[in-house]
Design a protein around this motif. Structure first.
Motif, mmCIF file in Angstrom:
data_model
loop_
_atom_site.group_PDB
_atom_site.id
_atom_site.type_symbol
_atom_site.label_atom_id
_atom_site.label_comp_id
_atom_site.label_asym_id
_atom_site.label_seq_id
_atom_site.Cartn_x
_atom_site.Cartn_y
_atom_site.Cartn_z
ATOM 1 N N ALA A 303 0.840 -1.206 0.000
ATOM 2 C CA ALA A 303 0.000 0.000 0.000
ATOM 3 C C ALA A 303 0.868 1.246 0.000
ATOM 4 O O ALA A 303 0.627 2.196 -0.755
ATOM 5 C CB ALA A 303 -0.929 -0.003 1.202
ATOM 6 N N ILE A 304 1.883 1.277 0.845
ATOM 7 C CA ILE A 304 2.781 2.426 0.914
ATOM 8 C C ILE A 304 3.471 2.662 -0.427
ATOM 9 O O ILE A 304 3.593 3.802 -0.883
ATOM 10 C CB ILE A 304 3.828 2.217 2.030
ATOM 11 C CG1 ILE A 304 3.141 2.214 3.398
ATOM 12 C CG2 ILE A 304 4.901 3.302 1.972
ATOM 13 C CD1 ILE A 304 4.046 1.778 4.537
ATOM 14 N N ALA A 305 3.897 1.574 -1.074
ATOM 15 C CA ALA A 305 4.627 1.690 -2.343
ATOM 16 C C ALA A 305 3.789 2.313 -3.439
ATOM 17 O O ALA A 305 4.332 2.916 -4.375
ATOM 18 C CB ALA A 305 5.110 0.314 -2.788
ATOM 19 N N ARG A 306 2.462 2.202 -3.351
ATOM 20 C CA ARG A 306 1.591 2.764 -4.390
ATOM 21 C C ARG A 306 0.912 4.053 -3.950
ATOM 22 O O ARG A 306 0.758 4.978 -4.750
ATOM 23 C CB ARG A 306 0.515 1.749 -4.790
ATOM 24 C CG ARG A 306 0.932 0.837 -5.906
ATOM 25 C CD ARG A 306 1.854 -0.242 -5.421
ATOM 26 N NE ARG A 306 2.487 -0.964 -6.519
ATOM 27 C CZ ARG A 306 3.166 -2.084 -6.348
ATOM 28 N NH1 ARG A 306 3.262 -2.615 -5.143
ATOM 29 N NH2 ARG A 306 3.746 -2.671 -7.365
ATOM 30 N N MET A 307 0.507 4.137 -2.693
ATOM 31 C CA MET A 307 -0.294 5.265 -2.243
ATOM 32 C C MET A 307 0.558 6.454 -1.795
ATOM 33 O O MET A 307 0.240 7.604 -2.109
ATOM 34 C CB MET A 307 -1.218 4.829 -1.104
ATOM 35 C CG MET A 307 -2.223 5.891 -0.690
ATOM 36 S SD MET A 307 -3.451 5.271 0.479
ATOM 37 C CE MET A 307 -2.450 5.024 1.947
ATOM 38 N N THR A 308 1.643 6.180 -1.080
ATOM 39 C CA THR A 308 2.460 7.278 -0.544
ATOM 40 C C THR A 308 3.950 6.994 -0.735
ATOM 41 O O THR A 308 4.727 7.043 0.227
ATOM 42 C CB THR A 308 2.159 7.492 0.948
ATOM 43 O OG1 THR A 308 2.300 6.240 1.646
ATOM 44 C CG2 THR A 308 0.759 8.053 1.168
ATOM 45 N N PRO A 309 4.369 6.697 -1.960
ATOM 46 C CA PRO A 309 5.790 6.395 -2.154
ATOM 47 C C PRO A 309 6.663 7.647 -2.053
ATOM 48 O O PRO A 309 6.229 8.743 -2.406
ATOM 49 C CB PRO A 309 5.827 5.834 -3.584
ATOM 50 C CG PRO A 309 4.691 6.512 -4.267
ATOM 51 C CD PRO A 309 3.616 6.634 -3.219
ATOM 52 N N THR A 310 7.870 7.474 -1.540
ATOM 53 C CA THR A 310 8.850 8.552 -1.589
ATOM 54 C C THR A 310 9.556 8.505 -2.937
ATOM 55 O O THR A 310 9.689 7.440 -3.549
ATOM 56 C CB THR A 310 9.887 8.424 -0.463
ATOM 57 O OG1 THR A 310 10.505 7.126 -0.546
ATOM 58 C CG2 THR A 310 9.223 8.570 0.897
ATOM 59 N N LEU A 311 9.986 9.657 -3.403
ATOM 60 C CA LEU A 311 10.718 9.754 -4.667
ATOM 61 C C LEU A 311 12.195 9.925 -4.369
ATOM 62 O O LEU A 311 12.579 10.797 -3.582
ATOM 63 C CB LEU A 311 10.193 10.939 -5.477
ATOM 64 C CG LEU A 311 8.703 10.905 -5.833
ATOM 65 C CD1 LEU A 311 8.313 12.172 -6.578
ATOM 66 C CD2 LEU A 311 8.369 9.672 -6.662
ATOM 67 N N LYS A 312 13.013 9.089 -4.965
ATOM 68 C CA LYS A 312 14.456 9.147 -4.755
ATOM 69 C C LYS A 312 15.167 9.429 -6.082
ATOM 70 O O LYS A 312 14.695 9.013 -7.141
ATOM 71 C CB LYS A 312 14.971 7.833 -4.158
ATOM 72 C CG LYS A 312 14.410 7.526 -2.768
ATOM 73 C CD LYS A 312 14.966 6.230 -2.223
ATOM 74 C CE LYS A 312 14.384 5.900 -0.855
ATOM 75 N NZ LYS A 312 14.801 6.854 0.184
ATOM 76 N N ASN A 313 16.292 10.108 -5.994
ATOM 77 C CA ASN A 313 17.071 10.344 -7.207
ATOM 78 C C ASN A 313 18.037 9.189 -7.432
ATOM 79 O O ASN A 313 18.020 8.189 -6.690
ATOM 80 C CB ASN A 313 17.775 11.707 -7.150
ATOM 81 C CG ASN A 313 18.885 11.767 -6.106
ATOM 82 O OD1 ASN A 313 19.274 10.759 -5.520
ATOM 83 N ND2 ASN A 313 19.392 12.971 -5.866
ATOM 84 N N TRP A 314 18.895 9.308 -8.431
ATOM 85 C CA TRP A 314 19.771 8.199 -8.797
ATOM 86 C C TRP A 314 20.828 7.900 -7.738
ATOM 87 O O TRP A 314 21.445 6.842 -7.750
ATOM 88 C CB TRP A 314 20.439 8.469 -10.144
ATOM 89 C CG TRP A 314 19.450 8.469 -11.264
ATOM 90 C CD1 TRP A 314 19.016 9.524 -11.992
ATOM 91 C CD2 TRP A 314 18.732 7.333 -11.772
ATOM 92 N NE1 TRP A 314 18.078 9.142 -12.923
ATOM 93 C CE2 TRP A 314 17.894 7.793 -12.815
ATOM 94 C CE3 TRP A 314 18.726 5.967 -11.454
ATOM 95 C CZ2 TRP A 314 17.052 6.938 -13.527
ATOM 96 C CZ3 TRP A 314 17.887 5.124 -12.172
ATOM 97 C CH2 TRP A 314 17.067 5.617 -13.195
ATOM 98 N N ARG A 315 21.048 8.822 -6.801
ATOM 99 C CA ARG A 315 21.976 8.587 -5.695
ATOM 100 C C ARG A 315 21.266 8.025 -4.466
ATOM 101 O O ARG A 315 21.894 7.828 -3.433
ATOM 102 C CB ARG A 315 22.697 9.884 -5.324
ATOM 103 C CG ARG A 315 23.664 10.380 -6.393
ATOM 104 C CD ARG A 315 24.324 11.673 -5.967
ATOM 105 N NE ARG A 315 25.080 11.487 -4.715
ATOM 106 C CZ ARG A 315 25.405 12.473 -3.891
ATOM 107 N NH1 ARG A 315 25.004 13.719 -4.162
ATOM 108 N NH2 ARG A 315 26.099 12.231 -2.808
ATOM 109 N N GLY A 316 19.970 7.796 -4.580
ATOM 110 C CA GLY A 316 19.222 7.256 -3.466
ATOM 111 C C GLY A 316 18.762 8.285 -2.455
ATOM 112 O O GLY A 316 18.309 7.942 -1.362
ATOM 113 N N ILE A 317 18.862 9.556 -2.801
ATOM 114 C CA ILE A 317 18.453 10.634 -1.910
ATOM 115 C C ILE A 317 16.954 10.888 -2.078
ATOM 116 O O ILE A 317 16.455 10.987 -3.200
ATOM 117 C CB ILE A 317 19.239 11.927 -2.213
ATOM 118 C CG1 ILE A 317 20.740 11.690 -2.019
ATOM 119 C CG2 ILE A 317 18.752 13.076 -1.346
ATOM 120 C CD1 ILE A 317 21.595 12.827 -2.531
#
Length: 330
Positions: A303-317
């Motif tokens: 659910a978290i992965a679809r509803m409220t995912p965080t966005l990370k850049n290519w460095r994992g930030i």
């Protein structure tokens, strides 16, 4: 489409960078709207979200009486072309005495990485069996063999497709105003978001009735929930969210921002359309609605992965987040 509303927000830092708009409807088993966002009368193509409707004639006709739950799940699937999908569809074809050449869905590079890499190593080209709709088309071929129809079963005037259109119009409660040709070459009939939700509510309440169509609907929804990995595949939203709900709902995505849900314990159906066709938005909205209905735990990783995912850049930030818009937050 008239009056879409904000459904999903995409934030980068503390700035709202992007908003996805659309329409969504929750419908009860009487066909009435329980809740709606945007325009319930918006006309859409359901795309692959309506495969369970397209599979109804397979069972109603008696053609699929011998099919297993796995085959019924595949008849509703938009699969990854992994071995668990193609091995089963291949066996189904052989049982019919047919080959890949009898399909009319077209070849497609499999979405599954292992299957894709295996083709590259073998210097082989993808076949029609790798098409994400090959399970649905195996169902079409099964029905066509039963009917004794011509080879071009995907044509709009073919008995297979005419039966599918009738099932679509009768379950949505609407006369379809138009059709388009889907990615797999089969006709896809337009309806309203409300009509699509009404059809899903029919599936959700099928256990209350004993008529032929309801019995078929019950078998299809049960198969989808029993084999979520066959309906889509590993890492896919349909599979992950159905597993997270542990048999409480059947869900199905469609291309260009469509998603549906069948919730038997509440006898309700859900349909949504993201206006810009974004998959990340349709997955966010369906997860949010399922959480609001109490059938999906908001703290489950799927659910978290679809509803409220965080966005990370290519460095994992971590650089941002996706979240339901205010109208959907519970």
């Amino acid at each position: 489409m008239a009056n879409p509303v904000d459904l999903v927000e995409v934030w980068r830092g503390e700035l709202l960078e992007c908003v996805h708009q659309g329409h969504a409807v929750i419908c009860d088993d009487t066909g009435e709207i329980v809740n709606a966002w945007g325009d319930p009368a918006a006309q859409i193509f359901p795309r692959s979200s309506c495969k369970m409707i397209q599979a109804l004639p397979l069972l109603e006709s008696g053609a699929g009486a011998h099919l297993t739950q796995e085959q019924l799940a595949l008849s509703c699937a938009s699969h990854q072309g992994a071995a668990i999908h193609t091995d089963r569809v291949g066996a189904w074809l052989r049982d019919l005495g047919l080959t890949d050449a009898d399909f009319r869905c077209g070849p497609q590079v499999p979405g599954d990485q292992d299957a894709r890499h295996a083709l590259i190593r073998a210097q082989a080209e993808p076949c029609q069996i790798h098409n994400n709709c090959s399970g649905k088309h195996a169902g079409f071929l099964t029905l066509n063999k039963h009917l004794g129809g011509g080879a071009d079963y995907e044509k709009i005037d073919h008995p297979v497709q005419q039966m599918g259109k009738a099932a679509f119009e009768e379950t949505t409660g609407e006369t379809s105003p138009a059709f388009g040709i889907d990615g797999c070459s089969a006709p896809n009939h337009a309806c309203t978001v409300h009509g699509l939700a009404r059809a899903m509510a029919f599936f959700a309440s099928a256990h209350d009735r004993s008529d032929l169509r309801s019995t078929a609907a019950l078998k299809l929804r049960t198969a989808m929930m029993a084999y979520p990995e066959l309906v889509a595949g590993e890492t896919r939203a349909c599979t992950d969210l159905m597993r997270a709900m542990n048999g409480r709902a059947a869900i199905k995505t469609g291309a260009d921002g469509v998603f549906v849900a069948i919730v038997p314990e509440k006898r309700i159906g859900v349909a949504l359309k993201i206006r810009d066709g974004a998959t990340r938005a349709s997955e966010c909205v369906i997860a949010a609605i399922l959480v609001s209905l109490g059938v999906l735990d908001p703290n489950h990783p799927a659910a978290i992965a679809r509803m409220t995912p965080t966005l990370k850049n290519w460095r994992g930030i971590t650089v941002g987040r996706v979240q339901p818009a205010a109208a959907l937050r519970v």
